[in-house]
Design an enzyme around this catalytic site. Structure first.
Site, PDB file in Angstrom:
ATOM      1  N   CYS A  30      80.082  50.034  44.555  1.00 44.79           N
ATOM      2  CA  CYS A  30      78.628  50.073  44.466  1.00 44.79           C
ATOM      3  C   CYS A  30      77.995  49.698  45.809  1.00 44.79           C
ATOM      4  CB  CYS A  30      78.152  49.126  43.361  1.00 44.79           C
ATOM      5  SG  CYS A  30      76.381  49.163  43.148  1.00 44.79           S
ATOM      6  N   CYS A  46      74.732  47.689  45.561  1.00 46.60           N
ATOM      7  CA  CYS A  46      74.842  46.273  45.197  1.00 46.60           C
ATOM      8  C   CYS A  46      75.427  45.446  46.345  1.00 46.60           C
ATOM      9  CB  CYS A  46      75.761  46.048  44.004  1.00 46.60           C
ATOM     10  SG  CYS A  46      75.757  47.327  42.776  1.00 46.60           S
ATOM     11  N   ASP A  47      76.460  45.982  47.017  1.00 49.91           N
ATOM     12  CA  ASP A  47      77.242  45.144  47.927  1.00 49.91           C
ATOM     13  C   ASP A  47      76.940  45.336  49.415  1.00 49.91           C
ATOM     14  OD1 ASP A  47      78.421  44.097  45.713  1.00 49.91           O
ATOM     15  OD2 ASP A  47      80.213  45.346  45.812  1.00 49.91           O
TER      16      ASP A  47
END
Ligand code: NAP
Length: 324
Positions: free
Chosen positions: A145, A148-149
Protein backbone atom coordinates in the site's frame (compact mmCIF):
# COMPACT_ATOMS: atom_id res chain seq x y z
CA UNK A 1 -19.30 14.17 15.04
CA UNK A 2 -18.16 12.06 12.11
CA UNK A 3 -16.53 8.73 12.79
CA UNK A 4 -14.39 6.30 10.81
CA UNK A 5 -16.40 3.47 12.38
CA UNK A 6 -20.03 2.83 11.52
CA UNK A 7 -22.58 2.38 14.33
CA UNK A 8 -23.86 -1.05 15.29
CA UNK A 9 -27.04 0.36 16.90
CA UNK A 10 -28.89 -2.45 18.66
CA UNK A 11 -28.37 -5.65 16.71
CA UNK A 12 -29.30 -8.95 18.35
CA UNK A 13 -27.82 -12.29 17.27
CA UNK A 14 -30.44 -14.28 15.38
CA UNK A 15 -32.27 -11.09 14.32
CA UNK A 16 -34.04 -11.13 10.96
CA UNK A 17 -33.42 -8.47 8.30
CA UNK A 18 -34.87 -7.85 4.87
CA UNK A 19 -31.38 -7.42 3.46
CA UNK A 20 -27.96 -8.34 4.84
CA UNK A 21 -25.05 -6.70 3.03
CA UNK A 22 -21.75 -8.54 3.25
CA UNK A 23 -18.80 -6.17 2.93
CA UNK A 24 -17.93 -2.62 3.98
CA UNK A 25 -16.47 -0.88 0.95
CA UNK A 26 -18.13 1.78 -1.22
CA UNK A 27 -20.40 -0.80 -2.94
CA UNK A 28 -21.65 -2.02 0.44
CA UNK A 29 -22.27 1.47 1.84
CA UNK A 30 -24.12 2.48 -1.29
CA UNK A 31 -26.23 -0.70 -1.17
CA UNK A 32 -26.95 0.04 2.51
CA UNK A 33 -28.05 3.59 1.76
CA UNK A 34 -30.33 2.61 -1.11
CA UNK A 35 -31.71 -0.40 0.73
CA UNK A 36 -32.61 1.79 3.72
CA UNK A 37 -34.16 4.40 1.43
CA UNK A 38 -36.30 1.59 -0.05
CA UNK A 39 -37.39 1.14 3.60
CA UNK A 40 -35.93 -2.34 3.85
CA UNK A 41 -34.63 -3.46 7.24
CA UNK A 42 -30.92 -3.55 6.48
CA UNK A 43 -27.76 -4.83 8.16
CA UNK A 44 -24.20 -4.36 6.91
CA UNK A 45 -21.50 -6.80 8.06
CA UNK A 46 -17.86 -6.31 7.06
CA UNK A 47 -14.28 -6.42 8.25
CA UNK A 48 -12.90 -2.97 7.42
CA UNK A 49 -15.04 0.18 7.17
CA UNK A 50 -14.21 1.68 3.78
CA UNK A 51 -12.64 -1.50 2.38
CA UNK A 52 -9.92 -0.63 -0.11
CA UNK A 53 -10.71 3.03 0.41
CA UNK A 54 -8.69 2.80 3.63
CA UNK A 55 -5.64 2.46 1.39
CA UNK A 56 -6.34 5.55 -0.65
CA UNK A 57 -5.10 9.09 0.00
CA UNK A 58 -6.74 11.95 -1.79
CA UNK A 59 -9.71 11.03 -3.96
CA UNK A 60 -10.35 13.39 -6.85
CA UNK A 61 -12.45 11.27 -9.16
CA UNK A 62 -15.73 11.03 -7.26
CA UNK A 63 -18.18 13.50 -8.71
CA UNK A 64 -18.78 16.48 -6.47
CA UNK A 65 -16.31 15.57 -3.72
CA UNK A 66 -13.35 17.52 -5.07
CA UNK A 67 -9.98 16.41 -3.66
CA UNK A 68 -11.49 14.73 -0.61
CA UNK A 69 -9.32 12.63 1.71
CA UNK A 70 -10.38 8.97 1.64
CA UNK A 71 -10.74 8.95 5.45
CA UNK A 72 -13.15 11.88 5.25
CA UNK A 73 -15.09 10.06 2.57
CA UNK A 74 -15.48 7.01 4.84
CA UNK A 75 -16.71 9.30 7.64
CA UNK A 76 -19.29 10.75 5.26
CA UNK A 77 -20.39 7.24 4.26
CA UNK A 78 -20.91 6.41 7.94
CA UNK A 79 -22.80 9.62 8.55
CA UNK A 80 -25.02 8.93 5.57
CA UNK A 81 -26.07 5.42 6.59
CA UNK A 82 -26.45 6.52 10.22
CA UNK A 83 -28.98 9.09 9.03
CA UNK A 84 -31.08 6.09 7.95
CA UNK A 85 -30.28 4.11 11.11
CA UNK A 86 -28.58 1.28 9.23
CA UNK A 87 -26.66 -0.87 11.72
CA UNK A 88 -23.21 -2.04 10.68
CA UNK A 89 -21.17 -4.61 12.53
CA UNK A 90 -17.50 -5.37 12.05
CA UNK A 91 -17.19 -9.11 11.70
CA UNK A 92 -16.24 -11.78 9.19
CA UNK A 93 -19.01 -13.60 7.38
CA UNK A 94 -17.99 -17.24 7.23
CA UNK A 95 -20.81 -18.34 4.93
CA UNK A 96 -24.50 -18.03 4.21
CA UNK A 97 -27.03 -20.75 3.50
CA UNK A 98 -30.71 -21.00 2.60
CA UNK A 99 -33.01 -22.60 5.15
CA UNK A 100 -36.83 -22.57 5.14
CA UNK A 101 -37.02 -19.93 2.43
CA UNK A 102 -34.69 -17.50 4.22
CA UNK A 103 -30.95 -16.97 4.34
CA UNK A 104 -28.88 -17.65 7.44
CA UNK A 105 -25.71 -15.54 7.54
CA UNK A 106 -23.05 -17.01 9.83
CA UNK A 107 -20.48 -14.60 11.26
CA UNK A 108 -17.26 -15.45 13.06
CA UNK A 109 -17.96 -13.60 16.32
CA UNK A 110 -21.59 -12.48 16.45
CA UNK A 111 -23.40 -15.69 15.60
CA UNK A 112 -26.05 -15.93 12.91
CA UNK A 113 -28.41 -13.41 11.32
CA UNK A 114 -31.40 -14.05 9.08
CA UNK A 115 -32.23 -12.32 5.82
CA UNK A 116 -34.66 -12.50 2.93
CA UNK A 117 -32.07 -11.14 0.51
CA UNK A 118 -28.30 -10.81 0.47
CA UNK A 119 -25.97 -8.37 -1.24
CA UNK A 120 -22.40 -9.61 -1.53
CA UNK A 121 -19.84 -6.79 -1.73
CA UNK A 122 -16.74 -8.50 -0.39
CA UNK A 123 -14.16 -6.81 -2.64
CA UNK A 124 -10.90 -8.40 -3.74
CA UNK A 125 -7.56 -9.56 -2.31
CA UNK A 126 -4.13 -8.07 -3.07
CA UNK A 127 -1.94 -10.02 -5.49
CA UNK A 128 1.54 -11.10 -4.43
CA UNK A 129 4.73 -11.29 -6.51
CA UNK A 130 5.66 -14.74 -5.17
CA UNK A 131 9.41 -14.16 -5.46
CA UNK A 132 12.14 -15.08 -2.94
CA UNK A 133 12.34 -12.52 -0.12
CA UNK A 134 8.82 -11.15 -0.54
CA UNK A 135 7.25 -12.93 2.43
CA UNK A 136 10.41 -12.58 4.56
CA UNK A 137 10.57 -8.80 4.13
CA UNK A 138 6.85 -8.02 4.30
CA UNK A 139 6.60 -5.21 6.83
CA UNK A 140 10.41 -4.78 6.67
CA UNK A 141 10.39 -2.86 3.43
CA UNK A 142 7.90 -4.84 1.34
CA UNK A 143 4.55 -3.07 1.31
CA UNK A 144 1.27 -3.52 -0.55
CA UNK A 145 0.00 0.00 0.00
CA UNK A 146 1.98 2.96 -1.32
CA UNK A 147 -0.57 5.44 -0.08
CA UNK A 148 -0.43 4.12 3.49
CA UNK A 149 3.32 3.56 3.81
CA UNK A 150 4.93 6.22 1.58
CA UNK A 151 5.82 8.57 4.48
CA UNK A 152 7.84 5.76 6.12
CA UNK A 153 10.26 5.88 3.17
CA UNK A 154 11.19 9.53 3.41
CA UNK A 155 14.70 10.08 2.00
CA UNK A 156 15.06 6.43 0.99
CA UNK A 157 15.13 4.80 -2.46
CA UNK A 158 12.24 2.49 -3.37
CA UNK A 159 10.86 0.24 -6.09
CA UNK A 160 7.22 0.23 -7.22
CA UNK A 161 6.08 -2.82 -9.19
CA UNK A 162 3.15 -2.73 -11.63
CA UNK A 163 1.71 -0.81 -14.53
CA UNK A 164 -1.87 -0.13 -13.47
CA UNK A 165 -3.50 2.82 -11.74
CA UNK A 166 -2.35 1.63 -8.30
CA UNK A 167 1.33 1.46 -9.31
CA UNK A 168 1.33 4.81 -11.10
CA UNK A 169 -0.59 6.51 -8.34
CA UNK A 170 1.80 4.88 -5.86
CA UNK A 171 4.88 6.07 -7.77
CA UNK A 172 3.48 9.59 -7.83
CA UNK A 173 2.93 9.66 -4.07
CA UNK A 174 6.27 7.99 -3.32
CA UNK A 175 8.13 10.49 -5.50
CA UNK A 176 7.20 13.12 -2.92
CA UNK A 177 8.98 11.23 -0.12
CA UNK A 178 11.60 8.87 -1.55
CA UNK A 179 14.97 9.96 -2.87
CA UNK A 180 14.50 7.75 -5.92
CA UNK A 181 11.59 5.70 -7.25
CA UNK A 182 12.17 2.84 -9.71
CA UNK A 183 8.96 1.86 -11.45
CA UNK A 184 9.34 -1.74 -12.58
CA UNK A 185 6.75 -2.94 -15.08
CA UNK A 186 6.72 -6.17 -17.09
CA UNK A 187 5.64 -4.46 -20.34
CA UNK A 188 6.35 -1.13 -22.04
CA UNK A 189 2.69 -0.16 -22.20
CA UNK A 190 0.59 0.77 -19.25
CA UNK A 191 -2.81 -0.33 -18.06
CA UNK A 192 -2.97 2.85 -16.00
CA UNK A 193 -4.94 5.87 -17.13
CA UNK A 194 -2.74 8.21 -19.24
CA UNK A 195 -3.25 11.08 -16.77
CA UNK A 196 -1.32 9.07 -14.14
CA UNK A 197 1.42 7.95 -16.55
CA UNK A 198 2.01 11.51 -17.78
CA UNK A 199 2.12 12.86 -14.25
CA UNK A 200 4.74 10.29 -13.15
CA UNK A 201 6.84 10.87 -16.27
CA UNK A 202 7.27 14.50 -15.17
CA UNK A 203 8.86 13.50 -11.84
CA UNK A 204 12.65 13.93 -11.96
CA UNK A 205 13.30 11.27 -9.29
CA UNK A 206 11.30 8.48 -11.00
CA UNK A 207 13.03 6.02 -13.32
CA UNK A 208 10.96 3.65 -15.47
CA UNK A 209 12.38 0.14 -15.77
CA UNK A 210 10.19 -1.44 -18.42
CA UNK A 211 9.85 -4.96 -19.85
CA UNK A 212 11.28 -6.09 -16.53
CA UNK A 213 10.32 -8.20 -13.54
CA UNK A 214 11.47 -8.52 -9.95
CA UNK A 215 13.34 -11.79 -9.44
CA UNK A 216 14.34 -11.49 -5.80
CA UNK A 217 14.26 -9.21 -2.77
CA UNK A 218 17.34 -9.24 -0.54
CA UNK A 219 18.31 -7.64 2.74
CA UNK A 220 19.24 -8.17 6.37
CA UNK A 221 16.89 -6.70 8.95
CA UNK A 222 15.32 -4.59 6.22
CA UNK A 223 15.26 -4.63 2.42
CA UNK A 224 18.59 -3.65 0.85
CA UNK A 225 18.42 -4.86 -2.75
CA UNK A 226 15.99 -5.81 -5.44
CA UNK A 227 17.10 -7.98 -8.33
CA UNK A 228 15.37 -7.08 -11.57
CA UNK A 229 15.54 -8.89 -14.91
CA UNK A 230 14.86 -7.39 -18.32
CA UNK A 231 12.58 -9.82 -20.15
CA UNK A 232 13.85 -8.81 -23.60
CA UNK A 233 17.62 -8.79 -23.00
CA UNK A 234 17.75 -11.02 -19.88
CA UNK A 235 20.02 -8.37 -18.35
CA UNK A 236 20.04 -8.44 -14.54
CA UNK A 237 20.12 -5.24 -12.54
CA UNK A 238 20.59 -4.84 -8.80
CA UNK A 239 18.77 -1.88 -7.33
CA UNK A 240 19.88 -0.56 -3.95
CA UNK A 241 16.58 0.24 -2.28
CA UNK A 242 14.91 0.01 1.11
CA UNK A 243 11.31 -0.29 -0.04
CA UNK A 244 9.38 -2.49 -2.47
CA UNK A 245 5.82 -1.51 -3.21
CA UNK A 246 3.90 -4.35 -4.80
CA UNK A 247 1.01 -2.79 -6.70
CA UNK A 248 0.16 -5.53 -9.17
CA UNK A 249 -3.57 -5.76 -8.79
CA UNK A 250 -6.02 -7.94 -6.98
CA UNK A 251 -7.39 -11.47 -7.02
CA UNK A 252 -11.08 -12.30 -6.90
CA UNK A 253 -12.77 -13.79 -3.80
CA UNK A 254 -12.74 -17.31 -5.25
CA UNK A 255 -13.01 -19.15 -1.91
CA UNK A 256 -15.96 -17.09 -0.69
CA UNK A 257 -17.78 -17.64 -4.00
CA UNK A 258 -17.10 -21.39 -4.00
CA UNK A 259 -18.16 -21.85 -0.36
CA UNK A 260 -21.48 -20.13 -1.01
CA UNK A 261 -22.26 -21.68 -4.37
CA UNK A 262 -21.87 -18.43 -6.29
CA UNK A 263 -20.99 -18.85 -9.94
CA UNK A 264 -17.85 -17.04 -11.10
CA UNK A 265 -16.70 -15.88 -14.55
CA UNK A 266 -13.55 -17.03 -16.36
CA UNK A 267 -11.46 -14.55 -14.29
CA UNK A 268 -12.89 -15.86 -10.99
CA UNK A 269 -15.16 -12.87 -10.26
CA UNK A 270 -18.76 -13.35 -9.13
CA UNK A 271 -21.03 -13.60 -12.16
CA UNK A 272 -23.79 -10.99 -12.21
CA UNK A 273 -26.25 -9.78 -14.82
CA UNK A 274 -26.99 -6.12 -15.52
CA UNK A 275 -29.24 -6.03 -12.42
CA UNK A 276 -26.45 -7.41 -10.22
CA UNK A 277 -28.31 -10.72 -9.84
CA UNK A 278 -26.14 -13.76 -9.10
CA UNK A 279 -27.00 -17.37 -9.93
CA UNK A 280 -28.78 -17.68 -6.54
CA UNK A 281 -32.26 -16.20 -6.33
CA UNK A 282 -32.34 -13.41 -3.73
CA UNK A 283 -28.55 -12.98 -3.75
CA UNK A 284 -27.01 -9.95 -5.46
CA UNK A 285 -23.39 -8.85 -5.76
CA UNK A 286 -21.75 -5.46 -6.25
CA UNK A 287 -18.36 -3.80 -6.47
CA UNK A 288 -14.91 -5.20 -7.14
CA UNK A 289 -15.88 -8.81 -6.31
CA UNK A 290 -18.07 -8.96 -9.42
CA UNK A 291 -17.13 -9.37 -13.05
CA UNK A 292 -19.14 -6.27 -13.96
CA UNK A 293 -17.04 -3.60 -15.72
CA UNK A 294 -13.90 -5.62 -15.07
CA UNK A 295 -10.91 -3.40 -15.76
CA UNK A 296 -12.65 -0.19 -14.74
CA UNK A 297 -13.01 -0.27 -11.00
CA UNK A 298 -13.68 3.02 -9.38
CA UNK A 299 -15.34 4.15 -6.17
CA UNK A 300 -18.11 5.63 -8.22
CA UNK A 301 -18.67 2.47 -10.28
CA UNK A 302 -18.77 0.37 -7.09
CA UNK A 303 -21.28 2.77 -5.56
CA UNK A 304 -23.40 2.53 -8.72
CA UNK A 305 -23.41 -1.26 -8.55
CA UNK A 306 -24.37 -1.16 -4.87
CA UNK A 307 -27.35 1.05 -5.67
CA UNK A 308 -28.49 -1.27 -8.49
CA UNK A 309 -28.12 -4.34 -6.25
CA UNK A 310 -30.30 -2.71 -3.56
CA UNK A 311 -32.90 -1.79 -6.16
CA UNK A 312 -32.98 -5.39 -7.39
CA UNK A 313 -33.29 -6.71 -3.83
CA UNK A 314 -36.19 -4.29 -3.27
CA UNK A 315 -37.99 -5.52 -6.42
CA UNK A 316 -37.39 -9.13 -5.46
CA UNK A 317 -38.73 -8.67 -1.91
CA UNK A 318 -41.74 -6.68 -3.14
CA UNK A 319 -42.62 -9.46 -5.58
CA UNK A 320 -42.06 -12.11 -2.89
CA UNK A 321 -44.48 -10.32 -0.50
CA UNK A 322 -47.05 -9.88 -3.28
CA UNK A 323 -47.04 -13.65 -3.98
CA UNK A 324 -47.57 -14.56 -0.30
P1 NAP B 1 -4.52 -3.69 -12.44
O1 NAP B 1 -5.24 -2.63 -13.16
O2 NAP B 1 -5.00 -5.10 -12.55
O3 NAP B 1 -3.00 -3.62 -12.89
C1 NAP B 1 -2.08 -4.53 -12.38
C2 NAP B 1 -0.74 -4.24 -13.01
O4 NAP B 1 0.23 -5.09 -12.41
C3 NAP B 1 -0.72 -4.47 -14.51
O5 NAP B 1 0.06 -3.49 -15.14
C4 NAP B 1 -0.08 -5.85 -14.63
O6 NAP B 1 0.72 -6.00 -15.78
C5 NAP B 1 0.83 -5.90 -13.42
N1 NAP B 1 0.97 -7.25 -12.91
C6 NAP B 1 0.00 -8.14 -12.61
N2 NAP B 1 0.51 -9.29 -12.12
C7 NAP B 1 1.84 -9.11 -12.12
C8 NAP B 1 2.92 -9.94 -11.72
N3 NAP B 1 2.74 -11.15 -11.21
N4 NAP B 1 4.18 -9.43 -11.85
C9 NAP B 1 4.37 -8.20 -12.37
N5 NAP B 1 3.39 -7.37 -12.75
C10 NAP B 1 2.15 -7.83 -12.63
O7 NAP B 1 -4.45 -3.42 -10.86
P2 NAP B 1 -4.43 -2.00 -10.07
O8 NAP B 1 -3.50 -1.06 -10.68
O9 NAP B 1 -4.21 -2.40 -8.64
O10 NAP B 1 -5.90 -1.48 -10.23
C11 NAP B 1 -7.01 -2.30 -9.83
C12 NAP B 1 -8.30 -1.57 -10.16
O11 NAP B 1 -8.43 -0.45 -9.30
C13 NAP B 1 -8.32 -1.03 -11.59
O12 NAP B 1 -9.63 -1.13 -12.09
C14 NAP B 1 -7.94 0.42 -11.42
O13 NAP B 1 -8.47 1.25 -12.45
C15 NAP B 1 -8.56 0.73 -10.07
N6 NAP B 1 -7.82 1.84 -9.43
C16 NAP B 1 -8.22 3.08 -9.74
C17 NAP B 1 -7.55 4.17 -9.19
C18 NAP B 1 -8.02 5.52 -9.55
O14 NAP B 1 -8.73 5.68 -10.53
N7 NAP B 1 -7.66 6.55 -8.84
C19 NAP B 1 -6.46 3.98 -8.35
C20 NAP B 1 -6.05 2.68 -8.06
C21 NAP B 1 -6.73 1.60 -8.63
P3 NAP B 1 0.06 -6.03 -17.24
O15 NAP B 1 -0.25 -4.59 -17.57
O16 NAP B 1 1.12 -6.62 -18.09
O17 NAP B 1 -1.17 -6.89 -17.13
Amino acid sequence: MMSLLPRAFDVRPGEKFDVVIIGMGPAAYSAALYSARFMLKTLMIGETPGGQLTEAGEVDDYLGLIGIQAADMIKLFNKHIEKYNVPAIMDTVEYFRKENNEFIVKTKRRGEFKADAIIVAVGVKRRKLNVPGEAEFTGKGVSYCSVCDAPLFKNRPVVVVGGGDSALEGAEILSRYATKVYLVHRRDEFKAQPIYVESVKQKPNVEFILNSVVKEIKGDKIVRKVIVQNLKTNEIRELDVNGVFVEIGFDPPTDFARQNGLEVDSHGYIKVDEWMRTNIEGVYAAGDCTGMWLGFRQIITSAAQGAVAAHSAFNYLTEKKRKK
